[in-house]
Design a protein around this motif. Structure first.
Motif, PDB file in Angstrom:
ATOM      1  N   VAL A  42      42.122  49.054  71.891  1.00  0.00           N
ATOM      2  CA  VAL A  42      42.650  48.885  70.548  1.00  0.00           C
ATOM      3  C   VAL A  42      43.221  50.224  70.099  1.00  0.00           C
ATOM      4  O   VAL A  42      42.528  51.235  70.094  1.00  0.00           O
ATOM      5  N   LYS A  43      44.489  50.211  69.740  1.00  0.00           N
ATOM      6  CA  LYS A  43      45.174  51.413  69.276  1.00  0.00           C
ATOM      7  C   LYS A  43      45.185  51.387  67.752  1.00  0.00           C
ATOM      8  O   LYS A  43      45.732  50.470  67.141  1.00  0.00           O
ATOM      9  N   LEU A  44      44.527  52.411  67.147  1.00  0.00           N
ATOM     10  CA  LEU A  44      44.397  52.492  65.697  1.00  0.00           C
ATOM     11  C   LEU A  44      44.842  53.861  65.212  1.00  0.00           C
ATOM     12  O   LEU A  44      44.723  54.854  65.935  1.00  0.00           O
ATOM     13  N   ASP A  45      45.293  53.920  63.980  1.00  0.00           N
ATOM     14  CA  ASP A  45      45.603  55.181  63.341  1.00  0.00           C
ATOM     15  C   ASP A  45      44.283  55.840  62.925  1.00  0.00           C
ATOM     16  O   ASP A  45      43.443  55.208  62.273  1.00  0.00           O
ATOM     17  N   ALA A  46      44.079  57.102  63.309  1.00  0.00           N
ATOM     18  CA  ALA A  46      42.809  57.790  63.047  1.00  0.00           C
ATOM     19  C   ALA A  46      42.512  57.896  61.557  1.00  0.00           C
ATOM     20  O   ALA A  46      41.372  57.671  61.131  1.00  0.00           O
ATOM     21  N   THR A  49      41.570  54.496  60.140  1.00  0.00           N
ATOM     22  CA  THR A  49      40.247  54.108  60.645  1.00  0.00           C
ATOM     23  C   THR A  49      39.151  54.859  59.914  1.00  0.00           C
ATOM     24  O   THR A  49      38.144  54.263  59.508  1.00  0.00           O
ATOM     25  N   LEU A  50      39.328  56.154  59.715  1.00  0.00           N
ATOM     26  CA  LEU A  50      38.335  56.938  58.994  1.00  0.00           C
ATOM     27  C   LEU A  50      38.161  56.420  57.568  1.00  0.00           C
ATOM     28  O   LEU A  50      37.028  56.270  57.089  1.00  0.00           O
ATOM     29  N   ASP A  51      39.254  56.105  56.901  1.00  0.00           N
ATOM     30  CA  ASP A  51      39.176  55.543  55.547  1.00  0.00           C
ATOM     31  C   ASP A  51      38.407  54.229  55.536  1.00  0.00           C
ATOM     32  O   ASP A  51      37.580  53.981  54.661  1.00  0.00           O
ATOM     33  N   LEU A  52      38.663  53.371  56.519  1.00  0.00           N
ATOM     34  CA  LEU A  52      37.967  52.090  56.625  1.00  0.00           C
ATOM     35  C   LEU A  52      36.465  52.301  56.802  1.00  0.00           C
ATOM     36  O   LEU A  52      35.654  51.640  56.154  1.00  0.00           O
ATOM     37  N   ILE A  60      42.083  46.968  58.839  1.00  0.00           N
ATOM     38  CA  ILE A  60      43.296  47.740  59.095  1.00  0.00           C
ATOM     39  C   ILE A  60      44.069  47.034  60.206  1.00  0.00           C
ATOM     40  O   ILE A  60      43.532  46.182  60.906  1.00  0.00           O
ATOM     41  N   GLU A  61      45.307  47.423  60.362  1.00  0.00           N
ATOM     42  CA  GLU A  61      46.127  46.842  61.413  1.00  0.00           C
ATOM     43  C   GLU A  61      46.035  47.718  62.651  1.00  0.00           C
ATOM     44  O   GLU A  61      46.040  48.939  62.568  1.00  0.00           O
ATOM     45  N   GLY A  62      45.928  47.088  63.811  1.00  0.00           N
ATOM     46  CA  GLY A  62      45.872  47.817  65.069  1.00  0.00           C
ATOM     47  C   GLY A  62      46.602  47.044  66.147  1.00  0.00           C
ATOM     48  O   GLY A  62      46.933  45.873  65.973  1.00  0.00           O
ATOM     49  N   THR A  63      46.835  47.705  67.254  1.00  0.00           N
ATOM     50  CA  THR A  63      47.477  47.063  68.390  1.00  0.00           C
ATOM     51  C   THR A  63      46.445  46.857  69.483  1.00  0.00           C
ATOM     52  O   THR A  63      45.820  47.822  69.936  1.00  0.00           O
ATOM     53  N   VAL A  64      46.251  45.614  69.882  1.00  0.00           N
ATOM     54  CA  VAL A  64      45.312  45.279  70.940  1.00  0.00           C
ATOM     55  C   VAL A  64      46.097  45.184  72.246  1.00  0.00           C
ATOM     56  O   VAL A  64      47.059  44.424  72.347  1.00  0.00           O
ATOM     57  N   ILE A  65      45.682  45.984  73.216  1.00  0.00           N
ATOM     58  CA  ILE A  65      46.305  45.987  74.535  1.00  0.00           C
ATOM     59  C   ILE A  65      45.297  45.363  75.483  1.00  0.00           C
ATOM     60  O   ILE A  65      44.169  45.838  75.612  1.00  0.00           O
ATOM     61  N   SER A  66      45.684  44.254  76.116  1.00  0.00           N
ATOM     62  CA  SER A  66      44.739  43.544  76.975  1.00  0.00           C
ATOM     63  C   SER A  66      45.398  43.126  78.286  1.00  0.00           C
ATOM     64  O   SER A  66      46.619  43.129  78.420  1.00  0.00           O
ATOM     65  N   LEU A  67      44.550  42.782  79.232  1.00  0.00           N
ATOM     66  CA  LEU A  67      44.986  42.359  80.555  1.00  0.00           C
ATOM     67  C   LEU A  67      44.421  40.978  80.827  1.00  0.00           C
ATOM     68  O   LEU A  67      43.224  40.746  80.684  1.00  0.00           O
ATOM     69  N   ILE A  79      42.149  44.293  62.262  1.00  0.00           N
ATOM     70  CA  ILE A  79      40.852  44.702  62.779  1.00  0.00           C
ATOM     71  C   ILE A  79      39.915  44.873  61.585  1.00  0.00           C
ATOM     72  O   ILE A  79      40.112  45.751  60.742  1.00  0.00           O
ATOM     73  N   ASP A  80      38.909  44.013  61.506  1.00  0.00           N
ATOM     74  CA  ASP A  80      37.946  44.062  60.408  1.00  0.00           C
ATOM     75  C   ASP A  80      36.886  45.125  60.659  1.00  0.00           C
ATOM     76  O   ASP A  80      36.536  45.414  61.812  1.00  0.00           O
TER      77      ASP A  80
END
Length: 107
Positions: A42-46, A49-52, A60-67, A79-80
Motif C-alpha cells: 500500500v502506497k500512502l502519503d507519509a 498517514t501521520l495525520d490519520l 485516507i486515499e492510497g494505492t494498493v499494488i497487488s499480484l 484506507i480506513d
C-alpha cells in the motif's frame, strides 16, 4: 493477538506484521513478491498517514499494488484507520508515528 474461539479454545496468532517504508519509482513491475506470502503493498502519503494516526479515526486515499496470477495491478482505494494493525496494549501512533516523522523530515 490471541483470540477466543466459539468452542472455548484460544486461537494463538503469532504472525508478525512489518512495516517497510521506501521510496519507489512509479513502475510497479519492479516488485518481485511471492503472492503466497504477501497480499500486496500500500502506497500512502507519509504526512496524510501521520495525520490519520493522530486522529485515530477516518480514512485516507492510497494505492494498493497487488499480484494475482502473476499480474501486478494498481488500484486507488480508501484506507480506513482500522486497517492498520495494532496489537493490544499499543496505539497506531506509537507503533508507526516515529518512522513516519523520520520519513517526513528526510523528504
Amino acid at each position: 493477538m490471541d483470540r477466543p474461539e466459539k468452542d472455548g479454545s484460544v486461537f494463538r496468532d503469532r504472525a508478525f506484521a512489518n512495516v517497510y517504508c521506501f521510496e519507489i519509482a512509479d513502475d510497479e513491475q519492479e516488485f518481485k513478491f511471492d503472492e503466497t506470502e504477501l497480499l500486496g503493498l500500500v502506497k500512502l502519503d507519509a504526512k496524510d498517514t501521520l495525520d490519520l494516526l493522530k486522529k485515530e479515526s477516518g480514512s485516507i486515499e492510497g494505492t494498493v499494488i497487488s499480484l494475482k496470477d502473476g499480474v501486478i495491478s494498481r488500484e486507488v482505494q480508501t484506507i480506513d484507520f482500522d486497517r492498520f494493525l495494532v496489537n493490544p496494549g499499543e496505539t497506531a501512533i506509537t507503533k508507526y508515528g516515529t518512522v513516519l516523522e523520520k520519513i517526513i523530515s528526510l523528504t
